[in-house]
Write an enzyme that holds these catalytic residues in place. Structure first.
Site, PDB file in Angstrom:
ATOM      1  N   HIS B 103      -4.510  -4.228   5.136  1.00  0.00           N
ATOM      2  CA  HIS B 103      -5.109  -3.378   4.101  1.00  0.00           C
ATOM      3  C   HIS B 103      -4.212  -2.178   3.816  1.00  0.00           C
ATOM      4  O   HIS B 103      -3.623  -2.092   2.748  1.00  0.00           O
ATOM      5  CB  HIS B 103      -6.506  -2.922   4.548  1.00  0.00           C
ATOM      6  CG  HIS B 103      -7.155  -1.947   3.621  1.00  0.00           C
ATOM      7  ND1 HIS B 103      -7.726  -0.774   4.061  1.00  0.00           N
ATOM      8  CD2 HIS B 103      -7.339  -1.970   2.283  1.00  0.00           C
ATOM      9  CE1 HIS B 103      -8.239  -0.122   3.034  1.00  0.00           C
ATOM     10  NE2 HIS B 103      -8.008  -0.823   1.941  1.00  0.00           N
ATOM     11  N   HIS B 122      -9.997   1.822   8.394  1.00  0.00           N
ATOM     12  CA  HIS B 122     -11.121   1.602   7.470  1.00  0.00           C
ATOM     13  C   HIS B 122     -12.064   0.521   7.974  1.00  0.00           C
ATOM     14  O   HIS B 122     -12.721  -0.143   7.200  1.00  0.00           O
ATOM     15  CB  HIS B 122     -10.581   1.272   6.075  1.00  0.00           C
ATOM     16  CG  HIS B 122      -9.550   2.260   5.595  1.00  0.00           C
ATOM     17  ND1 HIS B 122      -8.204   2.070   5.747  1.00  0.00           N
ATOM     18  CD2 HIS B 122      -9.696   3.462   5.003  1.00  0.00           C
ATOM     19  CE1 HIS B 122      -7.542   3.111   5.264  1.00  0.00           C
ATOM     20  NE2 HIS B 122      -8.415   3.977   4.813  1.00  0.00           N
TER      21      HIS B 122
END
Lengths: 845, 173
Positions: B103, B122
């Site tokens: 990501h 995250h």
């Protein structure tokens, strides 16, 4: 094995690539991206001078680099009739997302129509007409001629109420100000269509009538307020999954203390700390977990109430705050109604009228009407009384020095699609008003939102309130023509089992009539269709980007363009308006919806003149738009509040940060917007004073819910998942998503699964008195016994099949309070066998 | 400072409340690839065949830090203890993955209890028992996995990667 793309190298964006502004067209947050494109026979290089980033790409780039893009951010598309490379990557300078890309938005490029790379081949490329027993490609003129002839014949003979319209009303994706204006002008100005509904609910109504009636527009704060507040209250919203980068980029920094300096600077003279978070949700979501990770468990209060009891909780908090005197007296005196209004005679069972199911009044009157003790609320909600008191304290107990707490309240489908929508919404706004938390830094009482907004239409006053329950009109055999704009009720309506059964039958009657008229003239065909309609059939015209599930009933299908295939404007959850620039061609002959609406109007005008209906035909003039920008200038520019200040050129210049609506003024050519609404305390009522709502608890309000709860074993709670956008209309053509979600998941308590003989991944049937659907069982240790959570609106198992027809007085559906039984259908199918069913919760170790 | 350390350093600076300490530990010591990485002109990149470890070096459910396909690309070898699809070695239970989150490039931490790789940036979670499938998270790809070969001596060689690695537009720089 998990799906892998086997892509280990991507073309490099050259230094001279084109760069377009893009706002992600999926969720409400509207993250900023850039679309880079360049000729397919060129590529950049690793040397700093050879690429768009000016860095040495022969080296590993660090975390959070701007100079990287995933395979999902790449494609080859058509632009001006030529193949080009396309990279759509997050914009680090957009204040909304600061370079973050979500699992939805960061797949935008991969979700584009590409003949070169065979992506999204499900997109419609040309009009289709039911002909020779199936759908056949045809020309726009041929398709529109049939649409206009049948529609005109039916509305002239039987009136405009015979035309049923389902149309999106939103921004982003297939929405946007251009397209809501185009359809709105057609149905609300040229015609006065009353029997219309919106994409996700069975009537043309607001999801939040209550807050609007109280004078508080629902998008009243700025994303920055989540960075500035003392307490975030999240009600029925799973923000990490459904407003991902709003949560990550604006909530998390406040929990970590990264915004403390900003708080001290902007709000001196009061103490500041890291944020506390209250989450009101029957389910432990990944949002709860992430808040605990970031803020520490001691700063997170998860109120896992019984489904549908939010109103009782809000009233107890409101009562406690009022009794403690933790209210903003000056605000109440100056900005809210000060004289009580008379309670309706049958209150609380009935409101003032079905059009007004509440009782708007003064603060004191509302306190009296809503009065509920903590003990009573604990009994109704199943919560610990101490936690209710703690919630009231975190929301309103003054800070050291007597300073008012700054509390931001965000809410979404958990209460919007929940029990007693109107009063529950009102009771929540009561708390924000009483504590003076609207129009203040670190305040707001706001919808978190699903999709972006983009609504400018002629008046809908003729629709009335309550608006007609359109699904029931169709089910009862009324209405002869159905125009559907990017709605798929087969996946996203309530009572869907019954709706589909009737819709299939009624549209089949017309298909059979068309088959029988094969080989005849256009007049023969129109007459055959109209005869079938008069016999109970339904003629269906669908405008969409794909051939949808409900589109299986269509007789004419018109292909629409999407954001990026056209210039498109929308606003996000803090009213931030941006222009997505067209960066690629639409598939085939697909067109923007606004231009399709214009073409429908023009064909209606022509056909009506042929029918001798000159006066009626005149109403269909005014659609001489050549481009979507023409529709924008005819709609938003002329009709939005201060819309005359807004043009494509000015929006383009504002890039991915845009401005926050409404526009206030120009400084040079720069539009100056509005950070927060109601800063001056002047609310959206005739006298400028906000109303409180006398909103007592009245149990499960919608018909059939109480009985369903008593009869079935499991709560079938439902909602969205991070990975999927809306009902999967594009995701269903994406390998990465469908590998993970071949079926919708249903999260179940492991003990419940064991008692039913269900293993992880097993295909199960969910059934009740409304219908049945299917899902794959996902064991979830944190799921309470008897409570499940099913992915909503998924193509391979629509949850709406088991939602009953019960709505509130204003025809708001109640998806959340659904109960059913569960049985095993089959062992995990082959498409499921390779999936992981581990906990979705992050942990540090 | 080597770039893989820079990746770790970001995790340390940004995620004090998360699992930064655990994440930072993940790539502290690593085995250097035995063959130099090289770029090639073919449609797919030409991967080095690198000896990363011997099966005897692996302890069940304890990740061994490695670097592949070059010194700037941290990853792990993991003996899961149960045979999995794509697993190699005598028990079919050895797998290898990058430990840089696809990501935003943060270093993943391994949870031995859950047998997942977890991202402190995250909150993404990946399952090494299911080919690196993202259990939940932000990444638009599953975790890049090594193609492994075990020779007669029990040496484990990496010979390819099945997804693009974070931070590079060619897996072999």
């Amino acid at each position: 094995m998990a799906f892998k793309r086997q892509i280990d190298r991507l073309p490099i964006i050259p230094a001279d690539a084109k760069k377009h502004n893009v706002t992600c067209h999926y969720c409400i947050v509207g993250c900023g991206y850039h679309a880079y494109s360049w000729p397919v026979n060129k590529q950049g290089g690793t040397a700093p001078g050879q690429n768009a980033f000016g860095v040495d790409l022969s080296e590993q780039q660090p975390a959070e680099t701007e100079a990287w893009y995933a395979p999902s951010m790449y494609n080859i598309v058509r632009q001006g009739g030529k193949d080009v490379h396309l990279v759509i990557k997050p914009d680090p300078n957009c204040v909304v997302n600061s370079g973050l890309g979500s699992i939805r938005g960061a797949r935008m490029a991969e979700m584009r129509y590409s003949t070169a790379r065979s992506t999204q081949q499900q997109r419609l490329t040309e009009p289709l007409m039911w002909r020779y027993g199936s759908w056949q490609p045809t020309s726009w003129d041929d398709a529109l001629d049939l649409v206009a002839r049948v529609t005109a014949k039916v509305v002239v003979d039987k009136g405009e109420d015979e035309l049923i319209v389902s149309m999106f009303d939103h921004g982003g994706s297939a929405g946007g100000y251009e397209n809501t204006w185009g359809t709105g002008k057609l149905y609300f100005e040229s015609m006065k269509v009353k029997n219309c509904r919106i994409h996700n609910r069975p009537a043309y109504n607001s999801e939040v009538h209550a807050t609007r009636d109280m004078g508080v527009g629902e998008l009243n704060n700025a994303y920055e307020d989540a960075e500035l507040c003392d307490t975030i209250v999240a009600v029925g919203t799973n923000s990490l999954e459904t407003q991902t980068n709003y949560f990550l980029n604006h909530w998390v920094p406040n929990m970590r203390g990264a915004t403390l300096d900003k708080k001290r600077l902007m709000m001196p003279d009061e103490p500041h700390a890291t944020a506390k978070v209250i989450i009101i949700d029957p389910r432990r979501t990944v949002t709860v977990n992430a808040c605990e990770v970031e803020a520490g468990k001691e700063n997170v209060l998860h109120l896992a109430l019984k489904s549908g009891t939010d109103l009782a909780l809000f009233n107890a908090i409101f009562t406690h705050i009022a009794e403690k005197g933790w209210v903003d007296r000056a605000f109440i005196e100056q900005h809210t109604l000060r004289e009580a209004t008379t309670r309706p005679p049958l209150y609380p069972a009935r409101g003032v009228a079905d059009s007004n199911p509440g009782h708007l009044s003064s603060f004191e009157d509302a306190v009296e009407g809503c009065r509920l003790s903590v003990a009573e609320a604990a009994e109704i909600t199943g919560l610990d009384p101490a936690d209710i008191v703690k919630a009231a304290e975190w929301i309103a107990m003054p800070k050291d020095g007597g300073k008012r707490r700054r509390t931001m309240i965000g809410y979404e489908k958990g209460i919007i699609w929940g029990n007693d929508n109107y009063r529950t919404n009102g009771a929540l706004v009561n708390i924000a008003l009483a504590t003076g938390n609207i129009g203040q830094l670190g305040g707001g009482c706001v919808r978190m939102g699903g999709h972006q907004e983009g609504y400018v239409r002629p008046s809908d006053a003729h629709v009335g309130r309550p608006a007609p329950y359109v699904d029931q009109i169709l089910i009862s055999g009324k209405g002869g023509v159905h125009h559907v704009w990017a709605c798929d009720h087969y996946k996203t309506t309530l009572n869907a089992t019954e709706f589909k059964r009737v819709y299939n039958r009624r549209t089949n009657m017309v298909k059979e009539a068309m088959d029988a008229a094969a080989g005849g003239t256009r007049e023969d065909l129109v007459n055959a269709i109209v005869a079938a309609v008069n016999g109970g059939g339904l003629f269906a015209v669908h405008v969409d980007i794909i051939h949808s599930k409900i589109g299986q009933g269509a007789h004419v299908i018109l292909p629409a363009a999407e954001s990026g295939e056209m210039n498109l404007t929308s606003m996000n959850g803090e009213r931030r308006m941006r222009l997505v620039e067209r960066y690629m061609d639409p598939p085939g002959s697909a067109k923007p919806d606004c231009l399709i609406a214009a073409a429908v109007a023009q064909h209606m005008e022509r056909v009506l003149r042929e029918m001798g209906q000159d006066a009626y035909a005149e109403q269909f003039k005014g659609y001489d738009w050549q481009t979507e920008e023409d529709a924008f200038m005819d709609g938003y520019h002329k009709h939005a509040h201060n819309g005359e200040l807004v043009t494509y050129d000015r929006l383009r210049a504002l890039g991915n940060n845009g401005f926050q609506e409404p526009a206030q003024r120009l400084e040079g050519e720069t539009i100056i917007g509005t950070d927060r609404l109601y800063v001056d305390g002047n609310f959206s009522t005739d006298d400028g004073r906000a109303r409180f709502m006398d909103a007592p608890w009245r149990g499960l309000q919608a018909p059939g819910k109480q009985e369903q709860m008593a009869k079935y074993d499991f709560l079938i709670n439902n909602g969205r998942a991070n990975i999927a956008w809306q009902n999967g209309f594009l995701d269903q053509g994406n390998d990465f998503v469908m590998d993970r979600l071949p079926y919708p998941f249903i999260e179940m308590n492991p003990d419940d699964m064991e008692s039913l003989g269900i293993k992880e991944g097993d295909l199960v049937e969910v059934y009740n008195d409304a219908g049945a659907t299917q899902a794959m069982a996902y064991p979830t240790a944190t799921a309470r016994k008897g409570e499940t959570f099913m992915l909503f609106g998924w193509p391979t198992g629509p949850q709406g099949n088991v939602v009953n027809a019960g709505v509130n007085e204003l025809v708001l559906p109640n998806y959340k309070q659904t109960w059913g039984n569960i049985r095993k259908i089959a062992d995990a199918p082959a498409s499921v066998a390779h999936l992981t069913f581990k906990s979705k919760e992050y942990s540090a170790s | 400072m080597p770039k893989c350390d820079r990746l770790v350093d970001v995790g340390r600076r940004q995620f004090l409340r998360g699992s930064a300490a655990t994440a930072a530990g993940a790539v502290a010591v690593a085995v250097a690839p035995s063959a130099p990485a090289k770029a090639a002109g073919a449609a797919r990149v030409d991967y080095p065949s690198s000896r990363l470890a011997n099966v005897k070096d692996l302890k069940k459910n304890v990740p061994l830090d490695v670097l592949y396909p070059d010194a700037d690309a941290p990853g792990v070898l993991l003996k899961l203890g149960t045979r999995v699809e794509g697993g190699v070695g005598p028990d079919g239970d050895i797998v290898g993955f990058t430990i840089i989150c696809p990501h935003k490039g943060f270093p993943l931490a391994y949870s031995a209890d859950k047998r997942t790789f977890n991202c402190p940036g995250h909150y993404s979670v990946f399952d090494p028992e299911k080919g690196g499938q993202q259990v939940w998270g932000q990444a638009t790809q599953n975790l890049p996995q090594y193609m492994l070969r075990v020779d007669d001596k029990g040496d484990i060689h990496a010979e390819g990667v099945d997804e693009l690695l974070y931070g590079r537009l060619s897996n072999v720089l």
